[in-house]
Structures are given as C-alpha cells and as structure tokens.
Design a protein around this motif. Structure first.
Motif, mmCIF file in Angstrom:
data_model
loop_
_atom_site.group_PDB
_atom_site.id
_atom_site.type_symbol
_atom_site.label_atom_id
_atom_site.label_comp_id
_atom_site.label_asym_id
_atom_site.label_seq_id
_atom_site.Cartn_x
_atom_site.Cartn_y
_atom_site.Cartn_z
ATOM 1 N N UNK A 56 45.121 39.660 29.398
ATOM 2 C CA UNK A 56 45.972 40.436 30.298
ATOM 3 C C UNK A 56 45.148 41.518 31.000
ATOM 4 N N UNK A 57 45.369 41.687 32.284
ATOM 5 C CA UNK A 57 44.583 42.629 33.095
ATOM 6 C C UNK A 57 44.834 44.083 32.695
ATOM 7 N N UNK A 58 45.998 44.390 32.140
ATOM 8 C CA UNK A 58 46.302 45.785 31.775
ATOM 9 C C UNK A 58 45.506 46.272 30.568
ATOM 10 N N UNK A 59 44.739 45.400 29.922
ATOM 11 C CA UNK A 59 43.886 45.796 28.805
ATOM 12 C C UNK A 59 42.547 46.361 29.262
ATOM 13 N N UNK A 60 42.333 46.442 30.590
ATOM 14 C CA UNK A 60 41.027 46.845 31.114
ATOM 15 C C UNK A 60 41.170 47.993 32.096
ATOM 16 N N UNK A 61 40.286 48.990 31.954
ATOM 17 C CA UNK A 61 40.329 50.170 32.822
ATOM 18 C C UNK A 61 39.550 49.972 34.105
ATOM 19 N N UNK A 62 38.610 49.025 34.085
ATOM 20 C CA UNK A 62 37.834 48.719 35.279
ATOM 21 C C UNK A 62 37.626 47.210 35.319
ATOM 22 N N UNK A 63 37.717 46.636 36.519
ATOM 23 C CA UNK A 63 37.571 45.191 36.693
ATOM 24 C C UNK A 63 36.621 44.938 37.856
ATOM 25 N N UNK A 64 35.708 43.981 37.669
ATOM 26 C CA UNK A 64 34.813 43.565 38.741
ATOM 27 C C UNK A 64 35.026 42.084 39.012
ATOM 28 N N UNK A 65 35.247 41.751 40.282
ATOM 29 C CA UNK A 65 35.386 40.363 40.711
ATOM 30 C C UNK A 65 34.142 40.000 41.516
ATOM 31 N N UNK A 66 33.476 38.920 41.127
ATOM 32 C CA UNK A 66 32.318 38.408 41.854
ATOM 33 C C UNK A 66 32.776 37.209 42.672
ATOM 34 N N UNK A 67 32.305 37.136 43.928
ATOM 35 C CA UNK A 67 32.732 36.035 44.781
ATOM 36 C C UNK A 67 31.692 35.770 45.853
ATOM 37 N N UNK A 68 31.846 34.647 46.534
ATOM 38 C CA UNK A 68 30.963 34.297 47.646
ATOM 39 C C UNK A 68 31.818 33.755 48.782
ATOM 40 N N UNK A 69 31.230 33.728 49.984
ATOM 41 C CA UNK A 69 31.969 33.174 51.121
ATOM 42 C C UNK A 69 31.345 31.842 51.536
ATOM 43 N N UNK A 70 31.943 31.200 52.517
ATOM 44 C CA UNK A 70 31.494 29.872 52.928
ATOM 45 C C UNK A 70 30.152 29.894 53.660
ATOM 46 N N UNK A 71 29.611 31.065 53.968
ATOM 47 C CA UNK A 71 28.283 31.166 54.575
ATOM 48 C C UNK A 71 27.207 31.459 53.534
ATOM 49 N N UNK A 72 27.585 31.517 52.261
ATOM 50 C CA UNK A 72 26.611 31.711 51.190
ATOM 51 C C UNK A 72 26.359 33.151 50.797
ATOM 52 N N UNK A 73 27.004 34.111 51.454
ATOM 53 C CA UNK A 73 26.831 35.515 51.077
ATOM 54 C C UNK A 73 27.588 35.789 49.785
ATOM 55 N N UNK A 74 27.004 36.633 48.942
ATOM 56 C CA UNK A 74 27.619 36.969 47.652
ATOM 57 C C UNK A 74 28.057 38.426 47.642
ATOM 58 N N UNK A 75 29.172 38.672 46.979
ATOM 59 C CA UNK A 75 29.780 39.996 46.964
ATOM 60 C C UNK A 75 30.344 40.287 45.573
ATOM 61 N N UNK A 76 30.710 41.534 45.378
ATOM 62 C CA UNK A 76 31.511 41.912 44.210
ATOM 63 C C UNK A 76 32.439 43.038 44.629
ATOM 64 N N UNK A 77 33.572 43.093 43.997
ATOM 65 C CA UNK A 77 34.552 44.150 44.245
ATOM 66 C C UNK A 77 34.951 44.715 42.902
ATOM 67 N N UNK A 78 34.760 46.034 42.723
ATOM 68 C CA UNK A 78 35.135 46.707 41.483
ATOM 69 C C UNK A 78 36.300 47.635 41.770
ATOM 70 N N UNK A 79 37.293 47.596 40.899
ATOM 71 C CA UNK A 79 38.426 48.493 41.070
ATOM 72 C C UNK A 79 38.837 49.064 39.726
ATOM 73 N N UNK A 80 39.383 50.259 39.794
ATOM 74 C CA UNK A 80 39.851 50.974 38.608
ATOM 75 C C UNK A 80 41.274 50.539 38.273
ATOM 76 N N UNK A 81 41.560 50.487 36.994
ATOM 77 C CA UNK A 81 42.909 50.199 36.524
ATOM 78 C C UNK A 81 43.271 51.216 35.443
ATOM 79 N N UNK A 82 43.020 52.489 35.757
ATOM 80 C CA UNK A 82 43.203 53.541 34.765
ATOM 81 C C UNK A 82 44.652 53.746 34.346
ATOM 82 N N UNK A 83 45.586 53.293 35.169
ATOM 83 C CA UNK A 83 46.993 53.423 34.778
ATOM 84 C C UNK A 83 47.471 52.208 33.985
ATOM 85 N N UNK A 84 46.548 51.307 33.611
ATOM 86 C CA UNK A 84 46.847 50.114 32.807
ATOM 87 C C UNK A 84 47.935 49.265 33.438
#
Length: 146
Positions: A56-84
C-alpha cells in the motif's frame, strides 16, 4: 528502547545487562535509520499499462517512480507522501528536442492503495502543432521510502 540501569542516579552500572541493552538500543536506532534511507521496491518491470504495487502506498513517506519515454530518455519523479495518503494523482512527463522537432509527452496515473491506473495521456508535437492521445511513457520501477 529499553532502559539502562543506573547506579546512584548518575552513571549507568557497567554490567552485562546494561551492555546488552546498549547494544540492542544501538541496533534498533541503526535499523530505524536504514528503514528511512533504504528503498523498498514496490514495482520492477516495464509497462505502459495499469500495474499493481507490492504494498500500500500510504506506508511510504517518499516515493520515486522511474520511467522512460518512446525516444529513449530516462526520468524519475520523486514525491512526498508525508500525510500517508492512500490515494493521489501523479503526472509523468518527458521531452524531446532534435533540430527543429520538439514534443512533450504526458501520462497521468491515479495511485490508490496498491493499484496504479493510467487516467490519461497526451503527446504534443510543437512543430506540426498536433496532439496525439497515445501513451509514450513506460514505468520501469517504483521505490518507496519509509
């Protein structure tokens, strides 16, 4: 943490019990710090579709999602979940620029508990002034930090 026994109210008694308690307290403190800085892998793979997290996502205070696009570029998005929170929406975007060609990709996900569902996507081509409604984002990994 367990209490260390003191003698005459000022210094801890130097005995087996106190040394064992001290060692246990240090180990607990180290484990608490490690739990905050060591990620839990919630998803590992390669998908453009809906997917399920391992917890469950509410068990984590910070989450990072790693992803890529169709042109081969790689990214990550980190977000806070301090309110659970156990439900929220996150936007993943990518960009591509190559000698006169520029486009932006966007994929929206709704995270609810363990379920991650795509709610919309768009691919904006600025040269042709066109919009595609295809998904150009691929999620490859999700990490959670306690």
């Amino acid at each position: 943490m367990d209490k260390i026994l003191f003698t005459n109210g000022q210094q801890p008694a130097l005995n087996d019990t106190n040394l064992n308690l001290l060692q246990d307290n240090i180990e607990k403190a180290i484990n608490a710090v490690l739990a905050k800085i060591t990620p839990v892998i919630l998803f590992q793979g390669s998908t453009q579709d809906d997917f399920v997290l391992s917890d469950e996502i509410n068990n984590y205070k910070k989450v990072t999602i790693y992803y890529k696009d169709n042109d081969g570029s790689r990214y990550s998005r980190t977000f806070e979940n301090t309110d659970a929170s156990n439900e929220f929406t996150v936007a993943l975007d990518g960009k591509f620029n190559s000698s006169g060609y520029y486009n932006t990709k966007l994929r929206m996900y709704r995270i609810s508990g363990k379920n991650v569902n795509g709610t919309g996507q768009a691919n904006f081509n600025y040269i042709e002034k066109s919009v595609y409604y295809d998904n150009s984002i691929t999620v490859t990994r999700v990490e959670g930090y306690k």
